[in-house]
Design a protein around this motif. Structure first.
Motif, short mmCIF file in Angstrom:
data_model
loop_
_atom_site.label_atom_id
_atom_site.label_comp_id
_atom_site.label_asym_id
_atom_site.label_seq_id
_atom_site.Cartn_x
_atom_site.Cartn_y
_atom_site.Cartn_z
N ARG A 193 0.84 -1.20 0.00
CA ARG A 193 0.00 0.00 0.00
C ARG A 193 0.88 1.26 0.00
NH1 ARG A 193 -3.11 -1.18 4.17
NH2 ARG A 193 -1.93 0.03 5.65
N THR A 194 1.93 1.25 0.81
CA THR A 194 2.82 2.41 0.87
C THR A 194 3.51 2.62 -0.47
OG1 THR A 194 3.19 2.03 3.23
CG2 THR A 194 4.78 3.43 2.09
N ARG A 195 3.99 1.55 -1.07
CA ARG A 195 4.64 1.65 -2.38
C ARG A 195 3.69 2.20 -3.42
NH1 ARG A 195 4.79 -1.52 -6.63
NH2 ARG A 195 3.93 -3.36 -5.60
N HIS A 196 2.46 1.69 -3.43
CA HIS A 196 1.47 2.19 -4.39
C HIS A 196 1.13 3.65 -4.14
CE1 HIS A 196 -0.25 -2.01 -5.61
NE2 HIS A 196 0.97 -1.81 -6.03
N ASP A 197 0.98 4.01 -2.86
CA ASP A 197 0.67 5.41 -2.52
C ASP A 197 1.77 6.36 -3.01
OD1 ASP A 197 -1.67 4.57 -1.32
OD2 ASP A 197 -0.94 4.84 0.75
N ARG A 198 3.00 5.87 -3.02
CA ARG A 198 4.13 6.68 -3.48
C ARG A 198 4.28 6.63 -5.00
NH1 ARG A 198 8.44 7.79 -0.04
NH2 ARG A 198 9.91 7.09 -1.64
N GLY A 199 3.48 5.80 -5.66
CA GLY A 199 3.54 5.70 -7.11
C GLY A 199 4.80 5.01 -7.62
N GLU A 200 5.37 4.14 -6.79
CA GLU A 200 6.60 3.45 -7.17
C GLU A 200 6.31 2.08 -7.75
OE1 GLU A 200 9.59 3.28 -4.14
OE2 GLU A 200 9.36 5.41 -3.63
N ARG A 201 7.15 1.70 -8.69
CA ARG A 201 7.09 0.35 -9.23
C ARG A 201 7.84 -0.59 -8.31
NH1 ARG A 201 9.55 -0.32 -14.61
NH2 ARG A 201 11.26 0.70 -13.53
N LEU A 202 7.46 -1.85 -8.33
CA LEU A 202 8.11 -2.86 -7.51
C LEU A 202 9.61 -2.87 -7.76
CD1 LEU A 202 6.94 -5.55 -5.80
CD2 LEU A 202 8.17 -6.62 -7.67
N ALA A 203 10.02 -2.82 -9.02
CA ALA A 203 11.44 -2.88 -9.38
C ALA A 203 12.20 -1.69 -8.80
CB ALA A 203 11.60 -2.93 -10.89
N ASP A 204 11.58 -0.51 -8.78
CA ASP A 204 12.24 0.68 -8.24
C ASP A 204 12.48 0.54 -6.74
OD1 ASP A 204 12.12 1.82 -10.79
OD2 ASP A 204 10.19 2.78 -10.36
N THR A 205 11.46 0.13 -6.01
CA THR A 205 11.59 -0.03 -4.56
C THR A 205 12.57 -1.15 -4.24
OG1 THR A 205 9.34 0.76 -4.25
CG2 THR A 205 10.32 -0.41 -2.41
N ALA A 206 12.54 -2.22 -5.00
CA ALA A 206 13.47 -3.32 -4.79
C ALA A 206 14.90 -2.85 -4.98
CB ALA A 206 13.15 -4.48 -5.73
N ARG A 207 15.16 -2.11 -6.04
CA ARG A 207 16.51 -1.61 -6.31
C ARG A 207 16.98 -0.69 -5.19
NH1 ARG A 207 15.48 0.76 -10.58
NH2 ARG A 207 15.49 2.90 -9.83
N GLN A 208 16.11 0.22 -4.75
CA GLN A 208 16.49 1.17 -3.69
C GLN A 208 16.76 0.45 -2.36
OE1 GLN A 208 13.18 3.86 -3.62
NE2 GLN A 208 13.92 5.03 -5.37
N SER A 209 16.08 -0.66 -2.13
CA SER A 209 16.25 -1.37 -0.86
C SER A 209 17.32 -2.46 -0.92
CB SER A 209 14.92 -1.98 -0.41
OG SER A 209 14.46 -2.93 -1.35
N GLY A 210 17.78 -2.78 -2.12
CA GLY A 210 18.82 -3.79 -2.26
C GLY A 210 18.31 -5.22 -2.21
N VAL A 211 17.02 -5.42 -2.48
CA VAL A 211 16.47 -6.78 -2.55
C VAL A 211 16.00 -7.03 -3.98
CG1 VAL A 211 15.74 -6.72 -0.13
CG2 VAL A 211 14.10 -6.15 -1.90
#
Length: 104
Positions: free
Chosen positions: A31-49
């Motif tokens: 929900r947080t990722r969607h609220d921020r308008g981020e793609r799964l790949a973007d959040t994964a890359r930023q978090s290192g997973v």
């Protein structure tokens, strides 16, 4: 005298099961990722997973370590306290009519 057993017993209501912690955490992360308008790949890359691992976290299929949770939460600009509070708020039963729930 024999007991009468109905052929089609009346179904009993099933108790409402609480979600698993990993499912509740995954819901908040997604929900947080969607609220921020981020793609799964973007959040994964930023978090290192990996995107696959993040997807499994969001779907409640993985029991992530505290380090993984901290990495993903940080990528979403959440503290672990923010994440835990959001999960707890989701798990709280609905407040009775006429009362206000404290939004933390």
């Amino acid at each position: 005298m024999a007991e009468i057993i109905p052929l089609h017993p009346t179904p009993q209501p099933q108790p409402q099961l609480e979600p698993l912690w990993r499912e509740a955490v995954g819901d908040v992360l997604r929900r947080t990722r969607h609220d921020r308008g981020e793609r799964l790949a973007d959040t994964a890359r930023q978090s290192g997973v990996s995107p696959q691992y993040l997807s499994e976290m969001e779907r409640g299929l993985k029991e992530p370590s505290s380090e993984m949770l901290a990495a993903v939460a940080g990528a979403l600009e959440l503290t672990l306290l923010d994440l835990a509070a959001a999960v707890a708020a989701d798990l709280l039963p609905a407040a009775p009519t006429g009362t206000v729930r404290n939004a933390a």
